[in-house]
Write a protein that holds these residues in place. Structure first.
Motif: not given
Lengths: 335, 330
Positions: A88-89, A92, A126
């Motif tokens: 998930e990080q 991003a 984003h």
């Protein structure tokens, strides 16, 4: 050229990537370290199979695992180690703060969505923009990369663009969220020279305007000479030489860099009667290196090269080389 | 041509046109043509290498294939070593095949993966000669030696070789019947820089050894400068300039050649600072709908009004140098 005080945006240390295949392991990246400062353009040169693309793909977890396995190393980006980050990080970061431009614009754009959708997707994901804001920004981006009649072309599909225009679209997508770092993997290799010249001008222009750091992967020394600030030369999954661009072309220390510069014919200046060649084939990396990977093709190999893999040692300010028997400055000029 | 008057023309092409029809609609009516090669003329002298350069889609590969009659040309004459083959039937062409051969771009795609090296290199011998099995094998070994492949690999399959070695197999196959003329269609484009030099040197050695004549098709201007004696530059189906190598690279006449050469990035950072580049805007127009007048008028930095209405003639502007540009007629 930037001074040493500028902080690094990306700091890679001891990166090691291994592919597991049925025939055993392939050690594609061996102990690669480099750093990237804000606003600088780092060129990465090497032949196919030298590990330059795999290095960059490993950084941001784009390699499928299995078969790939990043064994070792740290990749520090904005105080975060990307190698230990969760999926998930990583999501991003990818497409938002690190942009990626791939070699072949036809296969990296989705043929069933129009260009507008593909441009707006990262903006909405984003940046949390709504549809109309994203569309406005998408038009701006297409104008930025020099696509005429941008508002209308948002509705067009990738096949309606020419190769050069498709690569511009890819660059626009990579730039969509104002990335800190742009990784461009052979972005002009599939293009014609006149189109390549256009893209190179565009990149120089964008970098000055947006101030991002760029990693530019290529096998074309001419492109590197024109665009890079610093250069990493890769061979057999390792960085064999690293220097500021002028220093590297004027004073290549590693026999591989030296030979590579000699084998490329030129369109201007003196024409050699016969091309210099590097005999032999690039190595197959079945095991971690225990000797210098260039040794079998090297004219300057000494006994020590057989038994030990050279580490990168500094030779002058900002210039380091992994070789026990480097080409000295006087030899390079006489050759 | 003045300085070549003493040399034999091996291949002479004049007015070659290769149009691919476009069929559209329910009735699949013939509604237009892709003019891949549009009225091209050139000669190749015995023992020389003619480089054919241009960007992708300019028709250089089609031209090379049409010259070997791998296509049915729309119009034009091709004289191959004294025989006119422009309109020959496949049956008439067959005895000509040993004279002219081709090396293809992609060694992966042009070698049958289910045939061994000996089968691949031996196939032309089987088709065109009546050598016995042992003699054929001896000839295969000879060819493998000539291109620098180890004889022990004769019974291996293409996938067991690297890109450069595969290209050597393709070259050995082309040499099998002792041809005079070989079309090399981007033979190094798929290879790494360090391997490119090996293959180019091999081609040069073979030329000397067997007295070959090459048509060397490439988009790599620096490599063509190395290997070619004369160079033809193609743009959108036409040859815009044809000149001896040094003349073309030192003093290009046609604006397209000038732009093309200035777009090649030099492996020298200091040269990049001083170089004045001509950066062309826009893309190559579609060959199915080329612009009126000069093909290059939509991108030419030196365009005149005349260029948009009148097509420039391809003519000799200096002894041995040909170009098609209105600017050069003033």
């Amino acid at each position: 050229m930037l001074d040493g005080a500028t902080p690094s945006v990306l700091d890679v240390k001891g990166l090691k990537t291994v592919f597991k295949t049925r025939r055993g392991e392939v050690h594609a990246v061996n102990d690669v370290s480099f750093h990237l400062k804000a606003g600088e353009l780092l060129g990465v040169v090497g032949e196919s199979g030298s590990g330059k693309s795999v290095t960059m793909m490993s950084l941001i977890g784009l390699l499928p695992s299995p078969p790939a396995e990043v064994r070792n190393g740290t990749v520090m980006f904005e105080d975060q180690d990307l190698l230990t980050a969760t999926d998930e990080q990583l999501r991003a970061v990818r497409g938002a703060r690190i942009g990626f431009v791939f070699q072949d614009p036809m296969t990296s754009l989705n043929p069933v969505f129009n260009v507008g959708f593909q441009l707006m997707e990262p903006l909405r994901k984003h940046m949390g923009m709504n549809k109309s804001a994203a569309r406005k920004r998408a038009v701006e981006l297409l104008e930025l990369v020099g696509i005429p009649d941008a508002a209308r072309r948002l509705k067009d599909y990738p096949h309606q663009f020419s190769g050069g225009m498709r690569q511009r679209v890819m660059i626009a997508i990579a730039l969509a969220c104002d990335p800190k770092v742009l990784i461009a993997d052979e972005p002009t290799t599939a293009l014609d020279v006149t189109i390549q010249a256009q893209i190179l001008e565009l990149m120089k222009d964008l970098r000055d305007k947006l101030g991002m750091a760029v990693v530019w992967i290529t096998h074309d020394l001419g492109v590197i000479a024109g665009i890079a600030d610093r250069v990493l030369v890769m061979y057999g999954g390792q960085v064999v030489e690293h220097a500021p661009v002028r220093e590297l072309f004027k004073n290549p220390q590693h026999p591989y860099t030296h030979a590579l510069l000699q084998t490329v014919p030129n369109v201007r200046g003196k024409r050699e009667a016969r091309l210099e060649v590097i005999e032999g084939q690039p190595p197959i990396l079945g095991a971690p290196p225990s000797s210098c990977p260039f040794r079998p093709r090297c004219a300057r190999a000494i006994a020590r090269c057989e038994v030990e893999n050279p580490l990168r040692e500094p030779v002058s300010q900002g210039h380091d080389v992994a070789c026990f028997h480097p080409v000295s400055a006087t030899e390079a000029q006489n050759a | 041509m003045l300085d070549h008057s003493d040399r034999n023309k091996l291949v002479s092409v004049s007015g070659l046109k290769m149009y691919f029809p476009i069929h559209t609609g329910l009735m699949q009516r013939h509604t237009g043509d892709v003019k891949a090669v549009d009225d091209v003329s050139f000669d190749i002298f015995e023992g020389e290498t003619l480089g054919l350069v241009g960007e992708s889609g300019c028709g250089k590969s089609t031209c090379g294939r049409a010259v070997l009659r791998l296509y049915e040309p729309t119009e034009g004459s091709i004289n191959m070593g004294g025989t006119e083959i422009g309109k020959s039937t496949p049956r008439e062409l067959r005895p000509m095949r040993p004279f002219m051969q081709m090396v293809f771009q992609d060694p992966q795609a042009s070698l049958n993966p289910r045939m061994t090296v000996a089968d691949i290199v031996g196939e032309p011998l089987q088709e065109h000669t009546d050598l016995k099995r042992e003699d054929r094998l001896a000839r295969i070994y000879e060819l493998m030696d000539a291109v620098g492949l180890n004889r022990d690999f004769a019974h291996r399959y293409p996938h067991e070789f690297s890109g450069g070695q595969r290209q050597r197999i393709g070259i050995a196959r082309a040499l099998a019947l002792n041809p005079k003329f070989i079309v090399c269609d981007e033979p190094i484009a798929a290879l790494d820089v360090s391997i490119q030099a090996q293959v180019v040197n091999l081609l040069e050695d073979l030329q000397k050894e067997f007295g070959l004549t090459y048509l060397f098709i490439s988009h790599d201007l620096s490599m063509v400068r190395h290997i070619a004696d004369r160079v033809a530059v193609m743009y959108l189906g036409k040859i815009v300039e044809l000149a001896p190598r040094d003349g073309l690279y030192d003093d290009p006449k046609h604006p397209y050649t000038q732009a093309l050469l200035s777009a090649v990035p030099e492996p020298d950072p200091t040269a990049h600072d001083s170089a004045e580049r001509t950066i062309l805007t826009g893309d190559v127009p579609s060959p199915s709908n080329p612009p009126q007048g000069c093909n290059f008028c939509t991108r030419c930095p030196q365009v005149l009004d005349r260029c948009r209405s009148e097509e420039p003639e391809f003519r000799e502007v200096e002894p041995g140098r040909f170009a098609a540009c209105h600017r050069l007629n003033e």
